[in-house]
Design a protein around this motif. Sequence first.
Motif, PDB file in Angstrom:
ATOM      1  N   GLU A   1       7.686 -12.179  15.783  1.00  0.00           N
ATOM      2  CA  GLU A   1       7.587 -13.576  15.375  1.00  0.00           C
ATOM      3  C   GLU A   1       6.707 -13.767  14.152  1.00  0.00           C
ATOM      4  N   SER A   2       5.928 -12.735  13.742  1.00  0.00           N
ATOM      5  CA  SER A   2       5.010 -12.877  12.627  1.00  0.00           C
ATOM      6  C   SER A   2       5.717 -12.987  11.285  1.00  0.00           C
ATOM      7  N   ARG A   3       7.036 -12.803  11.250  1.00  0.00           N
ATOM      8  CA  ARG A   3       7.806 -12.879  10.004  1.00  0.00           C
ATOM      9  C   ARG A   3       7.194 -12.020   8.910  1.00  0.00           C
ATOM     10  N   PRO A   4       7.401 -10.723   8.941  1.00  0.00           N
ATOM     11  CA  PRO A   4       6.867  -9.875   7.875  1.00  0.00           C
ATOM     12  C   PRO A   4       7.408 -10.297   6.515  1.00  0.00           C
ATOM     13  N   ARG A   5       6.548 -10.233   5.531  1.00  0.00           N
ATOM     14  CA  ARG A   5       6.916 -10.591   4.162  1.00  0.00           C
ATOM     15  C   ARG A   5       7.262  -9.309   3.416  1.00  0.00           C
ATOM     16  N   ILE A   6       8.406  -9.333   2.730  1.00  0.00           N
ATOM     17  CA  ILE A   6       8.952  -8.107   2.157  1.00  0.00           C
ATOM     18  C   ILE A   6       9.425  -8.362   0.733  1.00  0.00           C
ATOM     19  N   LEU A   7       9.123  -7.423  -0.149  1.00  0.00           N
ATOM     20  CA  LEU A   7       9.660  -7.418  -1.504  1.00  0.00           C
ATOM     21  C   LEU A   7      10.601  -6.233  -1.641  1.00  0.00           C
TER      22      LEU A   7
ATOM     23  N   GLU B   1       1.616  -2.214 -14.651  1.00  0.00           N
ATOM     24  CA  GLU B   1       0.794  -2.283 -13.445  1.00  0.00           C
ATOM     25  C   GLU B   1      -0.003  -3.575 -13.350  1.00  0.00           C
ATOM     26  N   ALA B   2      -0.509  -4.061 -14.478  1.00  0.00           N
ATOM     27  CA  ALA B   2      -1.318  -5.279 -14.449  1.00  0.00           C
ATOM     28  C   ALA B   2      -0.481  -6.477 -14.002  1.00  0.00           C
ATOM     29  N   ARG B   3       0.710  -6.610 -14.556  1.00  0.00           N
ATOM     30  CA  ARG B   3       1.585  -7.726 -14.170  1.00  0.00           C
ATOM     31  C   ARG B   3       2.089  -7.570 -12.746  1.00  0.00           C
ATOM     32  N   LEU B   4       2.367  -6.332 -12.347  1.00  0.00           N
ATOM     33  CA  LEU B   4       2.801  -6.070 -10.982  1.00  0.00           C
ATOM     34  C   LEU B   4       1.710  -6.472  -9.989  1.00  0.00           C
ATOM     35  N   ARG B   5       0.466  -6.115 -10.311  1.00  0.00           N
ATOM     36  CA  ARG B   5      -0.657  -6.473  -9.441  1.00  0.00           C
ATOM     37  C   ARG B   5      -0.820  -7.993  -9.367  1.00  0.00           C
ATOM     38  N   ALA B   6      -0.725  -8.644 -10.508  1.00  0.00           N
ATOM     39  CA  ALA B   6      -0.857 -10.097 -10.531  1.00  0.00           C
ATOM     40  C   ALA B   6       0.252 -10.758  -9.721  1.00  0.00           C
ATOM     41  N   TYR B   7       1.463 -10.213  -9.822  1.00  0.00           N
ATOM     42  CA  TYR B   7       2.595 -10.770  -9.080  1.00  0.00           C
ATOM     43  C   TYR B   7       2.366 -10.649  -7.582  1.00  0.00           C
ATOM     44  N   LEU B   8       1.942  -9.474  -7.128  1.00  0.00           N
ATOM     45  CA  LEU B   8       1.772  -9.255  -5.693  1.00  0.00           C
ATOM     46  C   LEU B   8       0.525  -9.952  -5.143  1.00  0.00           C
TER      47      LEU B   8
ATOM     48  N   ASN C   1       1.957 -13.421  -4.841  1.00  0.00           N
ATOM     49  CA  ASN C   1       3.050 -13.467  -3.866  1.00  0.00           C
ATOM     50  C   ASN C   1       2.853 -12.342  -2.851  1.00  0.00           C
ATOM     51  N   PRO C   2       1.883 -12.482  -1.947  1.00  0.00           N
ATOM     52  CA  PRO C   2       1.525 -11.380  -1.053  1.00  0.00           C
ATOM     53  C   PRO C   2       2.662 -11.000  -0.104  1.00  0.00           C
ATOM     54  N   VAL C   3       2.794  -9.692   0.129  1.00  0.00           N
ATOM     55  CA  VAL C   3       3.807  -9.178   1.047  1.00  0.00           C
ATOM     56  C   VAL C   3       3.178  -8.120   1.951  1.00  0.00           C
ATOM     57  N   ASP C   4       3.880  -7.807   3.022  1.00  0.00           N
ATOM     58  CA  ASP C   4       3.449  -6.751   3.936  1.00  0.00           C
ATOM     59  C   ASP C   4       4.112  -5.424   3.615  1.00  0.00           C
ATOM     60  N   TYR C   5       5.332  -5.492   3.049  1.00  0.00           N
ATOM     61  CA  TYR C   5       6.112  -4.288   2.750  1.00  0.00           C
ATOM     62  C   TYR C   5       6.782  -4.428   1.388  1.00  0.00           C
TER      63      TYR C   5
END
Length: 298
Positions: free
Chosen positions: A3-9, A44-51, A54-58
């Motif tokens: 039920e925790s709804r994992p967040r995934i990219l 890497e800098a933009r990737l880090r800023a994006y995540l 927009n936080p994800v678990d996977y």
Amino acid sequence: MPESRPRILVTGGSGQLATCLKRTQPAAPDVHYASRETLDLGDEARLRAYLEANPVDYVVNAAAYTKVDLAEREESAAFLANEMAVKSLATVCRDLGIYLIHVSTDFLFHGDFNRPIDEEQQPNPVGVYAKSKAAGEAALMHSGAQGAIVRTAWLYSEFGANFMKTMIRLGTDKPKLTVIADQHGSPTYAADLARGIWKMIETWSAGKRPQGISIYHFANYGVTTWYDFAKSILALAEIETPIDPILTSEYPVVTPRPAYSALWPRKFSRDFQFEIREWREALADAVAAYKKIEGAQK
């Protein structure tokens, strides 16, 4: 799914595996699909800023440079996508506590094999493409990130560009085909791999998460040749075009292909309690799905 709804990219959002992930996606997860155009994994800098925003678990990394022969002329592009982007992604995932599932390839295995290859076999990459994929795996293994490498083989589906669709097109357009008969492998329906990845995430979300990076092989069970694979495709598609078998030596390419790269997926099946189908059964579903799409477009 819990039920925790994992967040995934999912990266490589416009590719056939990502498309199959969309089509097989369970109801519960919160999933975003990102194409190369919308998310540059090499920055890497933009990737880090994006995540961070927009936080994800996977993260499921389905992005890759896959132009095997062109890679010999585009070595920098191959290593940028298959090594440096993976290294950046792994670093960011490590720092943000994200589990990373990275999709890799059977092309790592050049050698004299006579049985399906398991995860204990050491890679022996030949050619720029294979070496770039091996370098990406090594970067991930040494990154300190957590997750898994999932190696797959002879991936096909009703979407994108792949061997199944090419054979159907050529079988419709040409009076006769020639296909290599001395290379052995394990055809893998991308929809089956997608379902397996969702099962991984479901299992991990239930609390059985890995420490470090695990390696898994995923392919539909069974071993065949490109020739027999092509024969099965045309038979299922009800195309009667004859196919002549040829040897690898009769069809020279820039980059040598593995003579035998069939993968053994029993570890994946066991660890995730996931039933993996035989390749002919999966192919029948893939051809039927392709015919349904083609019929709807007419």
